[in-house]
Write a protein that holds these residues in place. Sequence first.
Motif, PDB file in Angstrom:
ATOM      1  N   VAL A 272       0.824  -1.206   0.000  1.00  0.00           N
ATOM      2  CA  VAL A 272       0.000   0.000   0.000  1.00  0.00           C
ATOM      3  C   VAL A 272       0.863   1.262   0.000  1.00  0.00           C
ATOM      4  O   VAL A 272       0.324   2.380   0.006  1.00  0.00           O
ATOM      5  CB  VAL A 272      -0.946   0.029   1.219  1.00  0.00           C
ATOM      6  N   TRP A 273       2.183   1.094  -0.013  1.00  0.00           N
ATOM      7  CA  TRP A 273       3.075   2.254   0.027  1.00  0.00           C
ATOM      8  C   TRP A 273       3.335   2.791  -1.385  1.00  0.00           C
ATOM      9  O   TRP A 273       3.088   2.119  -2.384  1.00  0.00           O
ATOM     10  CB  TRP A 273       4.387   1.883   0.706  1.00  0.00           C
ATOM     11  N   GLU A 274       3.836   4.005  -1.449  1.00  0.00           N
ATOM     12  CA  GLU A 274       4.083   4.656  -2.737  1.00  0.00           C
ATOM     13  C   GLU A 274       4.982   3.783  -3.614  1.00  0.00           C
ATOM     14  O   GLU A 274       5.972   3.218  -3.156  1.00  0.00           O
ATOM     15  CB  GLU A 274       4.743   6.015  -2.529  1.00  0.00           C
ATOM     16  N   GLY A 275       4.591   3.667  -4.875  1.00  0.00           N
ATOM     17  CA  GLY A 275       5.338   2.852  -5.814  1.00  0.00           C
ATOM     18  C   GLY A 275       4.900   1.406  -5.860  1.00  0.00           C
ATOM     19  O   GLY A 275       5.392   0.639  -6.687  1.00  0.00           O
ATOM     20  N   LYS A 276       3.980   1.021  -4.986  1.00  0.00           N
ATOM     21  CA  LYS A 276       3.501  -0.355  -4.921  1.00  0.00           C
ATOM     22  C   LYS A 276       2.085  -0.432  -5.497  1.00  0.00           C
ATOM     23  O   LYS A 276       1.409   0.578  -5.693  1.00  0.00           O
ATOM     24  CB  LYS A 276       3.542  -0.866  -3.482  1.00  0.00           C
ATOM     25  N   PRO A 277       1.580  -1.647  -5.765  1.00  0.00           N
ATOM     26  CA  PRO A 277       0.349  -1.793  -6.557  1.00  0.00           C
ATOM     27  C   PRO A 277      -0.904  -1.149  -5.982  1.00  0.00           C
ATOM     28  O   PRO A 277      -1.775  -0.733  -6.748  1.00  0.00           O
ATOM     29  CB  PRO A 277       0.176  -3.316  -6.642  1.00  0.00           C
ATOM     30  N   PHE A 278      -1.034  -1.065  -4.648  1.00  0.00           N
ATOM     31  CA  PHE A 278      -2.311  -0.637  -4.084  1.00  0.00           C
ATOM     32  C   PHE A 278      -2.239   0.702  -3.358  1.00  0.00           C
ATOM     33  O   PHE A 278      -3.163   1.066  -2.632  1.00  0.00           O
ATOM     34  CB  PHE A 278      -2.847  -1.735  -3.149  1.00  0.00           C
ATOM     35  N   HIS A 279      -1.153   1.438  -3.605  1.00  0.00           N
ATOM     36  CA  HIS A 279      -1.038   2.744  -2.955  1.00  0.00           C
ATOM     37  C   HIS A 279      -2.123   3.708  -3.409  1.00  0.00           C
ATOM     38  O   HIS A 279      -2.793   4.354  -2.582  1.00  0.00           O
ATOM     39  CB  HIS A 279       0.338   3.353  -3.227  1.00  0.00           C
ATOM     40  N   ALA A 280      -2.323   3.806  -4.698  1.00  0.00           N
ATOM     41  CA  ALA A 280      -3.310   4.755  -5.225  1.00  0.00           C
ATOM     42  C   ALA A 280      -4.707   4.449  -4.698  1.00  0.00           C
ATOM     43  O   ALA A 280      -5.451   5.363  -4.316  1.00  0.00           O
ATOM     44  CB  ALA A 280      -3.295   4.741  -6.751  1.00  0.00           C
ATOM     45  N   ALA A 281      -5.071   3.172  -4.657  1.00  0.00           N
ATOM     46  CA  ALA A 281      -6.389   2.792  -4.153  1.00  0.00           C
ATOM     47  C   ALA A 281      -6.519   3.105  -2.671  1.00  0.00           C
ATOM     48  O   ALA A 281      -7.557   3.602  -2.212  1.00  0.00           O
ATOM     49  CB  ALA A 281      -6.641   1.314  -4.400  1.00  0.00           C
ATOM     50  N   ALA A 282      -5.459   2.820  -1.892  1.00  0.00           N
ATOM     51  CA  ALA A 282      -5.510   3.085  -0.453  1.00  0.00           C
ATOM     52  C   ALA A 282      -5.695   4.569  -0.177  1.00  0.00           C
ATOM     53  O   ALA A 282      -6.504   4.961   0.678  1.00  0.00           O
ATOM     54  CB  ALA A 282      -4.243   2.564   0.220  1.00  0.00           C
ATOM     55  N   VAL A 283      -4.976   5.411  -0.898  1.00  0.00           N
ATOM     56  CA  VAL A 283      -5.115   6.857  -0.722  1.00  0.00           C
ATOM     57  C   VAL A 283      -6.503   7.325  -1.148  1.00  0.00           C
ATOM     58  O   VAL A 283      -7.144   8.133  -0.464  1.00  0.00           O
ATOM     59  CB  VAL A 283      -4.022   7.595  -1.514  1.00  0.00           C
ATOM     60  N   ARG A 284      -6.964   6.819  -2.284  1.00  0.00           N
ATOM     61  CA  ARG A 284      -8.292   7.211  -2.773  1.00  0.00           C
ATOM     62  C   ARG A 284      -9.373   6.854  -1.762  1.00  0.00           C
ATOM     63  O   ARG A 284     -10.292   7.647  -1.510  1.00  0.00           O
ATOM     64  CB  ARG A 284      -8.568   6.519  -4.107  1.00  0.00           C
ATOM     65  N   HIS A 285      -9.271   5.700  -1.152  1.00  0.00           N
ATOM     66  CA  HIS A 285     -10.264   5.285  -0.167  1.00  0.00           C
ATOM     67  C   HIS A 285     -10.193   6.138   1.100  1.00  0.00           C
ATOM     68  O   HIS A 285     -11.219   6.413   1.726  1.00  0.00           O
ATOM     69  CB  HIS A 285     -10.079   3.808   0.168  1.00  0.00           C
ATOM     70  N   GLN A 286      -9.008   6.574   1.473  1.00  0.00           N
ATOM     71  CA  GLN A 286      -8.887   7.458   2.632  1.00  0.00           C
ATOM     72  C   GLN A 286      -9.530   8.817   2.357  1.00  0.00           C
ATOM     73  O   GLN A 286     -10.266   9.351   3.197  1.00  0.00           O
ATOM     74  CB  GLN A 286      -7.414   7.627   2.999  1.00  0.00           C
ATOM     75  N   VAL A 287      -9.245   9.360   1.192  1.00  0.00           N
ATOM     76  CA  VAL A 287      -9.838  10.655   0.830  1.00  0.00           C
ATOM     77  C   VAL A 287     -11.361  10.543   0.754  1.00  0.00           C
ATOM     78  O   VAL A 287     -12.092  11.404   1.265  1.00  0.00           O
ATOM     79  CB  VAL A 287      -9.255  11.162  -0.506  1.00  0.00           C
TER      80      VAL A 287
END
Length: 302
Positions: A272-287
Motif C-alpha cells: 500500500v506504500w508509494e510505488g507499490k500496486p495498491f497505494h493509489a487505491a488506499a489513498v483514494r479510499h482514505q480521501v
Amino acid sequence: MNPDTLTFTSGGDTIDAWHFVGSGAALSSPAGRPVVVMAHGVGGTKDSGLAAFAAPLAAAGCDVLAFDYRGFGASGGAPRQTVSVAGQVDDYRAAMQTARQLPGVDPDRLVLWGVSLSGGHVFAAAAGRDDVAAMISLTPLVDGVAAGRHALASHKPTEILRSSVEGLRSRLGRARMMPVVARPGELGCLTLEGSLEDYTAIAGPTWVNELDATVGLELGNHRPGKLAKQVTCPTLVQIADFDRSAPPQAAAKAAFNARALVRHYPGDHFDVWEGKPFHAAAVRHQVDFLTRTFTPAAQPVA
C-alpha cells in the motif's frame, strides 16, 4: 506540497513534526479544516513515506500533522531507537493536543491515522474518547499474540528464539540492538523475503536500520484490538489480505468490533506504500472516507 516544520513536547522531550496545510474549504466547517494526526510503524520516521499519504489528504482539504516518536528520527528523547508502545501512544496524545491548536483547524474535527504498528496505536488513542471525529487504520498490527502465531508460519522457530533471547538480554542488561529489517535468516525485527527491499525503498534520511532488541517483548504484549469496541468515531480499516507481518484476521476482528468501514487489498504489508500496486487505491479510499465523513452528501468512490 512542502510541509512546515514545528515542534511540541511529549514526556518532557521535543517532538519534531511536519504540518501540511489543507487546500481549499471543501471539508471545512465554519470553525476550520479537519486535521489528521499521523505517525509511522515500527522503527519508522516521518520522512519514510508518510508524505505520500499526507499530501493527498492535505490536497483534499485536511491539515495533517505527521510526527516522529521520541527517540526516533528528528525528535529528541532517549534511549534512542527503542520502541515503547505506551510511550508512543502518549506521543500520539500530545500530537492530538498540538493539532487542535493549529491555525485554521477545527478542533472538533480531529482524525487519527496510523499504519502497521501505529495502526494499532490509533485504536488505543481513540478508545473511550468522544473528541476524535474519525480514524484511519492502514494494515494495522492490533494483536501481538496473533502476530507471534502468524510469524511461525513464515519463520523458523530458531529465528524467533534468537530474537527473543536477544530481547531478554537487552532488557536484563545493557541495550542490545538489531536491525529493523534484514534478509531472511538474519537477526532482525522484519526478516521476511522482500521486507528489506520494501522498507529501504521508502526510508528517508533520518531513518536508522536499528532497534533495541526488546521490541519483540513490547509487541508481544501489544493488543490494542481489545479496545476496538470503545472506539465510537467513524473508522476506516484497510486490510492487506495476504499480509505476512500484521495478521489480517486480527485486523478484521478489530474492524468488526469498531463497526468500521473495511477496504481490502489483495497484497502484502508493504503493497500500500508509494510505488507499490495498491497505494493509489488506499489513498483514494482514505480521501473518500474523510470526504463522506465531513460532507455526508458526498457519494462513495469505488
